[in-house]
Scaffold this active site. Structure first.
Site, mmCIF file in Angstrom:
data_model
loop_
_atom_site.group_PDB
_atom_site.id
_atom_site.type_symbol
_atom_site.label_atom_id
_atom_site.label_comp_id
_atom_site.label_asym_id
_atom_site.label_seq_id
_atom_site.Cartn_x
_atom_site.Cartn_y
_atom_site.Cartn_z
ATOM 1 N N TYR A 89 6.528 -14.845 -12.006
ATOM 2 C CA TYR A 89 5.478 -13.854 -11.759
ATOM 3 C C TYR A 89 4.143 -14.331 -12.324
ATOM 4 O O TYR A 89 3.117 -14.286 -11.637
ATOM 5 C CB TYR A 89 5.887 -12.525 -12.380
ATOM 6 C CG TYR A 89 4.861 -11.431 -12.284
ATOM 7 C CD1 TYR A 89 4.737 -10.660 -11.125
ATOM 8 C CD2 TYR A 89 4.027 -11.135 -13.361
ATOM 9 C CE1 TYR A 89 3.798 -9.643 -11.038
ATOM 10 C CE2 TYR A 89 3.094 -10.117 -13.286
ATOM 11 C CZ TYR A 89 2.985 -9.373 -12.126
ATOM 12 O OH TYR A 89 2.059 -8.361 -12.049
ATOM 13 N N ASN A 129 -2.315 -7.057 -2.282
ATOM 14 C CA ASN A 129 -1.848 -6.379 -3.485
ATOM 15 C C ASN A 129 -0.341 -6.469 -3.680
ATOM 16 O O ASN A 129 0.148 -6.318 -4.801
ATOM 17 C CB ASN A 129 -2.281 -4.907 -3.417
ATOM 18 C CG ASN A 129 -1.566 -4.046 -4.446
ATOM 19 O OD1 ASN A 129 -1.874 -4.099 -5.634
ATOM 20 N ND2 ASN A 129 -0.601 -3.263 -3.986
ATOM 21 N N SER A 145 -3.287 -10.254 -12.295
ATOM 22 C CA SER A 145 -2.785 -9.499 -13.442
ATOM 23 C C SER A 145 -3.344 -10.145 -14.702
ATOM 24 O O SER A 145 -3.661 -11.340 -14.703
ATOM 25 C CB SER A 145 -1.250 -9.546 -13.484
ATOM 26 O OG SER A 145 -0.752 -9.126 -14.740
ATOM 27 N N ASP A 181 7.435 -7.814 5.968
ATOM 28 C CA ASP A 181 7.678 -8.704 4.835
ATOM 29 C C ASP A 181 6.432 -9.572 4.697
ATOM 30 O O ASP A 181 6.193 -10.464 5.505
ATOM 31 C CB ASP A 181 8.915 -9.562 5.096
ATOM 32 C CG ASP A 181 9.251 -10.497 3.941
ATOM 33 O OD1 ASP A 181 8.369 -10.794 3.114
ATOM 34 O OD2 ASP A 181 10.414 -10.955 3.865
ATOM 35 N N VAL A 182 5.631 -9.306 3.664
ATOM 36 C CA VAL A 182 4.328 -9.966 3.539
ATOM 37 C C VAL A 182 4.440 -11.457 3.241
ATOM 38 O O VAL A 182 3.453 -12.187 3.338
ATOM 39 C CB VAL A 182 3.469 -9.288 2.459
ATOM 40 C CG1 VAL A 182 3.125 -7.865 2.867
ATOM 41 C CG2 VAL A 182 4.175 -9.302 1.099
ATOM 42 N N ALA A 232 3.246 -17.369 -13.045
ATOM 43 C CA ALA A 232 2.812 -18.561 -12.307
ATOM 44 C C ALA A 232 2.148 -18.166 -10.994
ATOM 45 O O ALA A 232 1.114 -18.729 -10.599
ATOM 46 C CB ALA A 232 3.998 -19.479 -12.044
ATOM 47 N N ALA A 233 2.740 -17.194 -10.300
ATOM 48 C CA ALA A 233 2.174 -16.733 -9.035
ATOM 49 C C ALA A 233 0.812 -16.101 -9.240
ATOM 50 O O ALA A 233 -0.138 -16.357 -8.483
ATOM 51 C CB ALA A 233 3.123 -15.740 -8.373
ATOM 52 N N LYS A 234 0.671 -15.291 -10.275
ATOM 53 C CA LYS A 234 -0.605 -14.625 -10.535
ATOM 54 C C LYS A 234 -1.685 -15.644 -10.924
ATOM 55 O O LYS A 234 -2.837 -15.517 -10.519
ATOM 56 C CB LYS A 234 -0.441 -13.570 -11.621
ATOM 57 C CG LYS A 234 0.419 -12.380 -11.192
ATOM 58 C CD LYS A 234 -0.136 -11.673 -9.970
ATOM 59 C CE LYS A 234 0.610 -10.411 -9.632
ATOM 60 N NZ LYS A 234 0.099 -9.724 -8.422
ATOM 61 N N GLY A 239 0.784 -1.225 0.000
ATOM 62 C CA GLY A 239 0.000 0.000 0.000
ATOM 63 C C GLY A 239 0.814 1.273 0.000
ATOM 64 O O GLY A 239 0.246 2.360 0.144
#
Length: 261
Positions: free
Chosen positions: A156, A90, A143, A63-64, A158-160, A14
């Site tokens: 990236y 996010n 995304s 660290d999320v 793969a994660a999305k 954020g």
């Protein structure tokens, strides 16, 4: 008009870009907002904007991708505001390398910061919401590149893609508690990170593919998040809003003339 008065929201990532846009809009609509990120300077600036809207704000440096940090920022929001109604996962990072050149540690870092962070944020936010027995909203940011390939960004994408599948299962599990879980899938968006990438040549190529021939601002994505956070979306769960100017849906061939005689 969507109203979030009396609600409490957490927005990870954020401190800049889309996350900052979401946090500021939620505050303008009456929510108390906790933002989570790593950059304290940026976090303080966004916090100032939130509080300038006449609501309470909180910045938590975390660290999320770590369980202990996730528990800490959720507990910080609960302690500061007395509840939790909206969770926006996010936060994201990206790594550019072809598959054959991607090191295992880079793959694991991207998955942890993009996908595992979404799991952790959803898990601990849901626990708090279930205990409150007031329902809730979980919004996970994916995304268009969960659908479209993005060369040199395999971890990236793969994660999305994982975020989208995960959210649909999450929505089914949380439905009995009146907690909805939905997905935002932004397309090209101007942020601090991406704006330098949109050179005239890149924009020219993009506008051949994007029917609206424009690039989104963070506020465009934030308004979609506002809908998912509000009571107006109460009967929507496990679904996805794609905000991309028509990029994904357009099946035309740019420059081609159909049905030539």
């Amino acid at each position: 008009m969507s109203n979030l008065s009396g609600k409490v929201a957490i927005v990870t990532g954020g401190t800049a870009g889309i996350g900052a846009g979401i946090a500021k809009l939620f505050a303008q609509k009456g929510a108390n907002v906790a933002i989570v990120g790593r950059n304290e300077e940026r976090g303080r600036k966004v916090l100032q904007a939130i509080e300038g809207s006449g609501v309470k704000g909180l910045f938590v440096q975390a660290d999320v991708g770590l369980k202990e940090d996730t528990i800490r920022y959720v507990e910080a929001a609960l302690s500061a505001f007395g509840g939790l109604h909206i969770m926006v996962n996010n936060a994201a990072v990206i790594h550019q390398a072809n598959v054959v050149d991607t090191e295992e540690e880079d793959w694991e870092r991207i998955i942890r910061n993009n996908l595992t962070s979404c799991f952790l944020g959803s898990k601990y936010a849901a626990k708090a919401m279930i205990e409150q027995k007031q329902g809730g909203r979980i919004i996970n940011v994916s995304s268009i590149h969960a659908t479209l390939s993005e060369p040199s960004c395999s971890a990236y994408t793969a994660a999305k893609g994982g975020i989208e599948s995960f959210t649909r299962t999450l929505a089914t599990e949380l439905a009995p508690h009146k907690i909805t879980a939905n997905i935002l899938a932004p397309g090209a968006t101007y942020t601090e990170l991406t704006t330098p990438m949109y050179t005239p040549a890149v924009k020219e190529a993009l506008f051949k593919r994007i029917p609206l021939q424009d690039i989104a601002e963070p506020e465009d994505i934030a308004h979609a998040a506002l809908y998912l956070a509000s009571n107006e979306s109460r009967y929507m769960t496990g679904s996805m809003l794609t905000i991309d100017g028509g990029y994904v849906m357009d099946g035309s061939l740019p420059g081609a003339v159909y049905w030539e005689e």
